[in-house]
Each structure stands twice: as structure tokens, then as C-alpha cells.
Design a protein around this motif. Structure first.
Motif, PDB file in Angstrom:
ATOM      1  N   SER A 104       0.816  -1.213   0.000  1.00 27.01           N
ATOM      2  CA  SER A 104       0.000   0.000   0.000  1.00 27.01           C
ATOM      3  C   SER A 104       0.849   1.262   0.000  1.00 27.01           C
ATOM      4  CB  SER A 104      -0.950   0.010   1.197  1.00 27.01           C
ATOM      5  OG  SER A 104      -0.219   0.035   2.412  1.00 27.01           O
ATOM      6  N   PRO A 133      -1.413  -0.719  -7.630  1.00 28.92           N
ATOM      7  CA  PRO A 133      -2.691  -1.069  -8.281  1.00 28.92           C
ATOM      8  C   PRO A 133      -2.638  -0.969  -9.799  1.00 28.92           C
ATOM      9  CG  PRO A 133      -3.071   0.331  -6.380  1.00 28.92           C
ATOM     10  CD  PRO A 133      -1.599   0.342  -6.631  1.00 28.92           C
ATOM     11  N   THR A 139      -3.058  -4.074 -12.375  1.00 27.38           N
ATOM     12  CA  THR A 139      -4.125  -4.054 -13.381  1.00 27.38           C
ATOM     13  C   THR A 139      -3.577  -4.274 -14.782  1.00 27.38           C
ATOM     14  OG1 THR A 139      -5.399  -2.503 -12.018  1.00 27.38           O
ATOM     15  CG2 THR A 139      -6.016  -2.700 -14.331  1.00 27.38           C
ATOM     16  N   VAL A 166      -6.815 -10.025 -10.895  1.00 28.88           N
ATOM     17  CA  VAL A 166      -6.779  -8.907  -9.941  1.00 28.88           C
ATOM     18  C   VAL A 166      -7.527  -9.279  -8.665  1.00 28.88           C
ATOM     19  CG1 VAL A 166      -7.608  -6.572  -9.490  1.00 28.88           C
ATOM     20  CG2 VAL A 166      -6.463  -7.088 -11.635  1.00 28.88           C
ATOM     21  N   LEU A 193      -5.879  -9.571  -4.922  1.00 31.10           N
ATOM     22  CA  LEU A 193      -6.367  -8.744  -3.811  1.00 31.10           C
ATOM     23  C   LEU A 193      -6.792  -9.617  -2.639  1.00 31.10           C
ATOM     24  CD1 LEU A 193      -8.477  -6.002  -5.648  1.00 31.10           C
ATOM     25  CD2 LEU A 193      -6.124  -5.853  -4.816  1.00 31.10           C
ATOM     26  N   TYR A 251      -7.084  -0.027  -3.642  1.00 35.49           N
ATOM     27  CA  TYR A 251      -6.944  -0.403  -5.055  1.00 35.49           C
ATOM     28  C   TYR A 251      -7.726   0.561  -5.942  1.00 35.49           C
ATOM     29  CZ  TYR A 251      -7.565  -2.933  -9.404  1.00 35.49           C
ATOM     30  OH  TYR A 251      -7.602  -3.260 -10.731  1.00 35.49           O
ATOM     31  N   GLU A 252      -8.962   0.886  -5.553  1.00 33.86           N
ATOM     32  CA  GLU A 252      -9.779   1.823  -6.336  1.00 33.86           C
ATOM     33  C   GLU A 252      -9.105   3.192  -6.429  1.00 33.86           C
ATOM     34  OE1 GLU A 252     -13.558   1.866  -4.448  1.00 33.86           O
ATOM     35  OE2 GLU A 252     -14.245   0.008  -5.377  1.00 33.86           O
ATOM     36  N   THR A 269      -6.168   3.158  -8.900  1.00 34.71           N
ATOM     37  CA  THR A 269      -6.484   3.009 -10.321  1.00 34.71           C
ATOM     38  C   THR A 269      -7.317   4.170 -10.852  1.00 34.71           C
ATOM     39  OG1 THR A 269      -8.395   1.643  -9.709  1.00 34.71           O
ATOM     40  CG2 THR A 269      -6.361   0.490 -10.287  1.00 34.71           C
TER      41      THR A 269
END
Length: 232
Positions: A8, A14, A18, A47, A51, A61-62, A65
Motif C-alpha cells: 500500500s 494497483p 491491473t 486482480v 487482492l 486499489y480503487e 487506479t
């Protein structure tokens, strides 16, 4: 230190995850040349698996990205290129294309309304499901502005696109739809950009018609959306 906490700290993780998962999906598609080996399907599965395995927070993650999400709209606009290349044929068949897209869009909205009433789903779920056949960029906005669940809308749009990509050719054969324009209308109206990627593989004309169809379908859905919400 846990692996999730360690990763993180890297804001690019991320994005790398992806893009790497999607590249693996492309490699599988080129190697086995099967509709099942869809890069989006394989990428999404990889993915999700990573995760879960790393216990990496979905929210992180959101957030990581976000930059990729910004590319959704310009990527959709790029579909204008095949439209320009097939402009003469599209003009000639425009009435038929518009009629097919209108019928398909109305059927899509009516099907969601009917299923929501049949299974007694609440209005929020219905609003989230209505934009299932249009692009993510448009569907997310429509869902959010009308009180829907954006995460559910994104998921159903992705699933719809993948199903259209995988089963579209088979359905066309089953219904004896051999005309490239008819196929393009079906792919674009029912399964937006993901279906259009498959339509482009069939022929340049099919891809161009599909691009036009998804554009018209998105606009028509946006116009009819408030009316459709009233019947949920």
C-alpha cells in the motif's frame, strides 16, 4: 509488516497489477485464440485473486487506479475512428441501424424493469441495473446521479460486456445473423465497448456499426433513463 501494508506504500502497485493482469489475459488470448480467453475476464479474475490473496484493501486499489478510470472517456471517443472509415456505408444504412438500436435499447430497459418487478427488487437496485448495456463512463454517471449503487452498476456493465463478447458470435450463428451490419447493431447495443472489441475482430464494418450503435444506445438510454426509473 504485512504484505498488504507494505504494498500500500507503493502508489503504483494497483496500476501495475491491473496492467500486468490485462497483459497476461492478452497473452492467453493470442496463445489459445478462444473466446473464453477474454483479456478483461482473465484480468479481472487475476486482480480479484491477488487482492484476496494479499488481503489488499479494495478502497486502496480503487484509489490507485483512478488514473486508469480517467482514460475511459477518451478511450470511448477513440471509437469514432472506425466510424469515419466506414462513413459511406453507415450513411446508407443509417435508418436500419437506428431502428435496431432503438428496439434493442427499449428491450434492455424493459427487461430490467420487468425482472425488478418480478423479483421485487428495490428501486436502488433497479436504478443500478438499468445502464447495464452502455459504456461504464456513462453508466456510472447515470447510476450515481439517480441514487444507484455505482459499484453494482460497474459490475453489471462489465459482466454484460463480457457475456456479449463471449456469446455474441454464437448467438448470431444461432439466429442466422450473417449480415455485418445486423451483427454490429447487436454487439454495440447489447454489450457496449467490450462487445465492440469482438465485433471489430469479425470485420471492420461490423466494428464500425457496433461503435455507432453503442454511442446511439448510450445517448438514448440517458434520455429514457428518468422515464424508466419511474416504472421501477
Amino acid at each position: 509488516m504485512k504484505m498488504a501494508e507494505f504494498l500500500s506504500r507503493f502508489i503504483w502497485f494497483p496500476i501495475v497489477l491491473t496492467l500486468g493482469a490485462f497483459q497476461i489475459g492478452l497473452w492467453c488470448q493470442k496463445k489459445w485464440k478462444s473466446p473464453i480467453c477474454n483479456p478483461i475476464l482473465i484480468g479481472a479474475a487475476l486482480v480479484i485473486g491477488c487482492l484476496l490473496l494479499l488481503n489488499f484493501p479494495v478502497a486502496a486499489y480503487e484509489k490507485g487506479t483512478t488514473y486508469i478510470s480517467w482514460l475511459l472517456t477518451p478511450a470511448t471517443v477513440c471509437l469514432a475512428l472506425p466510424l469515419y472509415e466506414q462513413l459511406r456505408v453507415l450513411k446508407k444504412n443509417l435508418p436500419a441501424i437506428l431502428a435496431g438500436v432503438t428496439a434493442g435499447t427499449l428491450t434492455s430497459l424493459a427487461a430490467v424493469i420487468l425482472l425488478c418487478r418480478l423479483f421485487s427488487l428495490d428501486t436502488q437496485i433497479g436504478v443500478s441495473l438499468l445502464p447495464k448495456s452502455i459504456t461504464t463512463a456513462m453508466g456510472m454517471v447515470l447510476s450515481e446521479e439517480n441514487g444507484g449503487l455505482v459499484a453494482l452498476t460497474t459490475t453489471v456493465i462489465l459482466v454484460t460486456g463480457i457475456l456479449g463478447n463471449l456469446a455474441g458470435s454464437w448467438i448470431c450463428k444461432l439466429l442466422h445473423l450473417n449480415d455485418p451490419i445486423s451483427r454490429g447493431v447487436g454487439f454495440g447495443t447489447a454489450s457496449h465497448v467490450v462487445g465492440t472489441s469482438r465485433a471489430t475482430e469479425l470485420s471492420a464494418l461490423t466494428g464500425a456499426v457496433s461503435s455507432l450503435s453503442l454511442t446511439v444506445s448510450g445517448i438514448l438510454t440517458a434520455v429514457l433513463f428518468p422515464v424508466a426509473c419511474m416504472f421501477l
